[in-house]
Design a protein around this motif. Sequence first.
Motif, PDB file in Angstrom:
ATOM      1  N   LYS A  12       0.835  -1.209   0.000  1.00 48.52           N
ATOM      2  CA  LYS A  12       0.000   0.000   0.000  1.00 48.52           C
ATOM      3  C   LYS A  12       0.868   1.256   0.000  1.00 48.52           C
ATOM      4  O   LYS A  12       0.611   2.208  -0.750  1.00 48.52           O
ATOM      5  CB  LYS A  12      -0.912   0.005   1.229  1.00 48.52           C
ATOM      6  N   GLU A  13       1.912   1.267   0.824  1.00 49.44           N
ATOM      7  CA  GLU A  13       2.794   2.441   0.882  1.00 49.44           C
ATOM      8  C   GLU A  13       3.498   2.671  -0.445  1.00 49.44           C
ATOM      9  O   GLU A  13       3.663   3.817  -0.887  1.00 49.44           O
ATOM     10  CB  GLU A  13       3.808   2.254   2.010  1.00 49.44           C
ATOM     11  N   LYS A  14       3.921   1.575  -1.110  1.00 49.60           N
ATOM     12  CA  LYS A  14       4.558   1.708  -2.418  1.00 49.60           C
ATOM     13  C   LYS A  14       3.604   2.337  -3.430  1.00 49.60           C
ATOM     14  O   LYS A  14       3.969   3.225  -4.199  1.00 49.60           O
ATOM     15  CB  LYS A  14       5.027   0.345  -2.930  1.00 49.60           C
ATOM     16  N   TYR A  15       2.371   1.844  -3.433  1.00 53.90           N
ATOM     17  CA  TYR A  15       1.407   2.346  -4.413  1.00 53.90           C
ATOM     18  C   TYR A  15       0.933   3.754  -4.082  1.00 53.90           C
ATOM     19  O   TYR A  15       0.582   4.520  -4.982  1.00 53.90           O
ATOM     20  CB  TYR A  15       0.253   1.358  -4.545  1.00 53.90           C
ATOM     21  N   ASP A 107      -9.681  -0.448  -5.119  1.00 52.06           N
ATOM     22  CA  ASP A 107      -8.248  -0.320  -4.846  1.00 52.06           C
ATOM     23  C   ASP A 107      -8.065  -0.012  -3.366  1.00 52.06           C
ATOM     24  O   ASP A 107      -8.941   0.605  -2.748  1.00 52.06           O
ATOM     25  CB  ASP A 107      -7.641   0.797  -5.696  1.00 52.06           C
ATOM     26  N   PHE A 108      -6.933  -0.436  -2.787  1.00 52.92           N
ATOM     27  CA  PHE A 108      -6.722  -0.158  -1.364  1.00 52.92           C
ATOM     28  C   PHE A 108      -5.690   0.937  -1.130  1.00 52.92           C
ATOM     29  O   PHE A 108      -5.245   1.145  -0.001  1.00 52.92           O
ATOM     30  CB  PHE A 108      -6.414  -1.430  -0.593  1.00 52.92           C
ATOM     31  N   SER A 109      -5.325   1.663  -2.183  1.00 54.38           N
ATOM     32  CA  SER A 109      -4.497   2.855  -2.040  1.00 54.38           C
ATOM     33  C   SER A 109      -5.398   4.083  -2.163  1.00 54.38           C
ATOM     34  O   SER A 109      -5.977   4.334  -3.224  1.00 54.38           O
ATOM     35  CB  SER A 109      -3.412   2.894  -3.128  1.00 54.38           C
ATOM     36  N   GLU A 110      -5.539   4.825  -1.075  1.00 56.69           N
ATOM     37  CA  GLU A 110      -6.418   5.995  -1.102  1.00 56.69           C
ATOM     38  C   GLU A 110      -5.958   7.054  -2.106  1.00 56.69           C
ATOM     39  O   GLU A 110      -6.792   7.638  -2.813  1.00 56.69           O
ATOM     40  CB  GLU A 110      -6.553   6.575   0.304  1.00 56.69           C
ATOM     41  N   PRO A 111      -4.644   7.344  -2.234  1.00 55.42           N
ATOM     42  CA  PRO A 111      -4.218   8.280  -3.281  1.00 55.42           C
ATOM     43  C   PRO A 111      -4.576   7.802  -4.696  1.00 55.42           C
ATOM     44  O   PRO A 111      -4.889   8.613  -5.578  1.00 55.42           O
ATOM     45  CB  PRO A 111      -2.704   8.365  -3.084  1.00 55.42           C
ATOM     46  N   VAL A 149     -12.311  -7.934 -14.060  1.00 52.84           N
ATOM     47  CA  VAL A 149     -10.982  -7.870 -14.664  1.00 52.84           C
ATOM     48  C   VAL A 149      -9.976  -7.441 -13.603  1.00 52.84           C
ATOM     49  O   VAL A 149     -10.336  -6.885 -12.563  1.00 52.84           O
ATOM     50  CB  VAL A 149     -10.929  -6.892 -15.860  1.00 52.84           C
ATOM     51  N   SER A 150      -8.703  -7.692 -13.873  1.00 50.44           N
ATOM     52  CA  SER A 150      -7.624  -7.240 -13.005  1.00 50.44           C
ATOM     53  C   SER A 150      -6.319  -7.320 -13.778  1.00 50.44           C
ATOM     54  O   SER A 150      -6.135  -8.241 -14.592  1.00 50.44           O
ATOM     55  CB  SER A 150      -7.544  -8.101 -11.738  1.00 50.44           C
ATOM     56  N   ASN A 151      -5.437  -6.373 -13.532  1.00 54.51           N
ATOM     57  CA  ASN A 151      -4.189  -6.302 -14.291  1.00 54.51           C
ATOM     58  C   ASN A 151      -2.988  -6.283 -13.356  1.00 54.51           C
ATOM     59  O   ASN A 151      -2.654  -5.256 -12.777  1.00 54.51           O
ATOM     60  CB  ASN A 151      -4.185  -5.064 -15.190  1.00 54.51           C
ATOM     61  N   CYS A 152      -2.371  -7.451 -13.179  1.00 53.50           N
ATOM     62  CA  CYS A 152      -1.123  -7.594 -12.429  1.00 53.50           C
ATOM     63  C   CYS A 152      -1.260  -7.135 -10.980  1.00 53.50           C
ATOM     64  O   CYS A 152      -0.407  -6.434 -10.456  1.00 53.50           O
ATOM     65  CB  CYS A 152       0.010  -6.830 -13.120  1.00 53.50           C
ATOM     66  N   VAL A 153      -2.344  -7.584 -10.346  1.00 50.60           N
ATOM     67  CA  VAL A 153      -2.626  -7.184  -8.975  1.00 50.60           C
ATOM     68  C   VAL A 153      -2.848  -8.380  -8.057  1.00 50.60           C
ATOM     69  O   VAL A 153      -2.423  -8.371  -6.904  1.00 50.60           O
ATOM     70  CB  VAL A 153      -3.868  -6.262  -8.928  1.00 50.60           C
ATOM     71  N   LEU A 154      -3.487  -9.435  -8.557  1.00 51.96           N
ATOM     72  CA  LEU A 154      -3.909 -10.525  -7.677  1.00 51.96           C
ATOM     73  C   LEU A 154      -2.747 -11.197  -6.980  1.00 51.96           C
ATOM     74  O   LEU A 154      -2.883 -11.663  -5.841  1.00 51.96           O
ATOM     75  CB  LEU A 154      -4.717 -11.559  -8.457  1.00 51.96           C
ATOM     76  N   ASN A 155      -1.575 -11.285  -7.635  1.00 52.08           N
ATOM     77  CA  ASN A 155      -0.485 -11.966  -6.942  1.00 52.08           C
ATOM     78  C   ASN A 155       0.165 -11.100  -5.866  1.00 52.08           C
ATOM     79  O   ASN A 155       1.016 -11.569  -5.121  1.00 52.08           O
ATOM     80  CB  ASN A 155       0.544 -12.544  -7.922  1.00 52.08           C
ATOM     81  N   LEU A 156      -0.274  -9.852  -5.729  1.00 58.79           N
ATOM     82  CA  LEU A 156       0.146  -9.040  -4.593  1.00 58.79           C
ATOM     83  C   LEU A 156      -0.634  -9.404  -3.332  1.00 58.79           C
ATOM     84  O   LEU A 156      -0.239  -9.020  -2.229  1.00 58.79           O
ATOM     85  CB  LEU A 156      -0.051  -7.552  -4.905  1.00 58.79           C
ATOM     86  N   ALA A 200       6.574  -6.126  -4.037  1.00 56.24           N
ATOM     87  CA  ALA A 200       5.760  -4.992  -4.465  1.00 56.24           C
ATOM     88  C   ALA A 200       5.811  -4.809  -5.970  1.00 56.24           C
ATOM     89  O   ALA A 200       4.901  -4.234  -6.564  1.00 56.24           O
ATOM     90  CB  ALA A 200       6.226  -3.715  -3.767  1.00 56.24           C
ATOM     91  N   GLY A 201       6.863  -5.314  -6.602  1.00 59.13           N
ATOM     92  CA  GLY A 201       6.983  -5.261  -8.052  1.00 59.13           C
ATOM     93  C   GLY A 201       6.335  -6.436  -8.740  1.00 59.13           C
ATOM     94  O   GLY A 201       6.501  -6.635  -9.939  1.00 59.13           O
ATOM     95  N   CYS A 202       5.601  -7.244  -7.989  1.00 58.12           N
ATOM     96  CA  CYS A 202       4.748  -8.292  -8.554  1.00 58.12           C
ATOM     97  C   CYS A 202       5.510  -9.529  -8.997  1.00 58.12           C
ATOM     98  O   CYS A 202       4.995 -10.324  -9.777  1.00 58.12           O
ATOM     99  CB  CYS A 202       3.953  -7.739  -9.740  1.00 58.12           C
TER     100      CYS A 202
END
Length: 278
Positions: A12-15, A107-111, A149-156, A200-202
């Motif tokens: 979350k902090e990275k994103y 998404d779980f990043s508020e920004p 749909v989802s793009n390169c997120v689920l494995n996080l 964090a880079g997936c």
Amino acid sequence: METADNLKQIVKEKYNEIARQGKEQNESSCCGSGGCSTEVYNIMSDDYTRLKGYNADADLGLGCGMPTEFAQIKKGDTVIDLGSGAGNDCFVARAITGEEGKIIGVDFSEPMIEKARANAEKLRYNNVEFRYGDIEKIPITANRAEVVVSNCVLNLAPDKNQVFKEIIRVLKPEGHFCVSDIVLEGELPSDLRKSIEMYAGCVAGAVQKEEYLAIISAAGFKNVKVLKEKDIQIPDDILSKYLPKAELEHFKKGTTGILSITVYGEKPKECCGPDCCK
């Protein structure tokens, strides 16, 4: 070893950092705002610019495929995008569903949510909304969408089994998902696997391809298909930050493959969730 909650907080902090600067800034810096993980993402990302609905402000270059291109979205569909970022896939999906459809980004990043909402406001898309939430507990009622749909997120997500159980819950009967994600063939070196930056880079969060597909089937999906697959080559200047020279050479000569796959699956007509639609 990091706990699931710690991993989520780190990601979350990275994103949050990535959301606060644009695609050009991420690409022009040494390793992007989120360290070398962002540089890995830039290597993985596909070119969205030819797709209808593409919006440059929403494209942060964070994907590893183009799931919306393969998702069989139709006019009037309700589409959920997990890990929606600044809204890129949502706006492409909206170009297909039209005003009759409904697009919900999670998404779980508020920004990131703030950025996506600002983009939707500028585009005057009243049928696109963004919700704050964890994809392991999607903040949407059951049987809501025709497409996820989802793009390169689920494995996080630390608990990938739970994510796919949630996907089948929010889909309508006979609905379907299409996701792009990173998987492995062979084992990563332990130093890569332990690296939070690579998680964090997936990459470090990826599981074996066979395990990934088994998780999908166990959740209750049918007609599961890999629609696209491509190799991901991580340059030596990134790998050398994590691996000694001898181990780097061994890794390059080995059989481990880092793959981007785009996967499709359908929720059965008679299905009340993963516990009763095997």
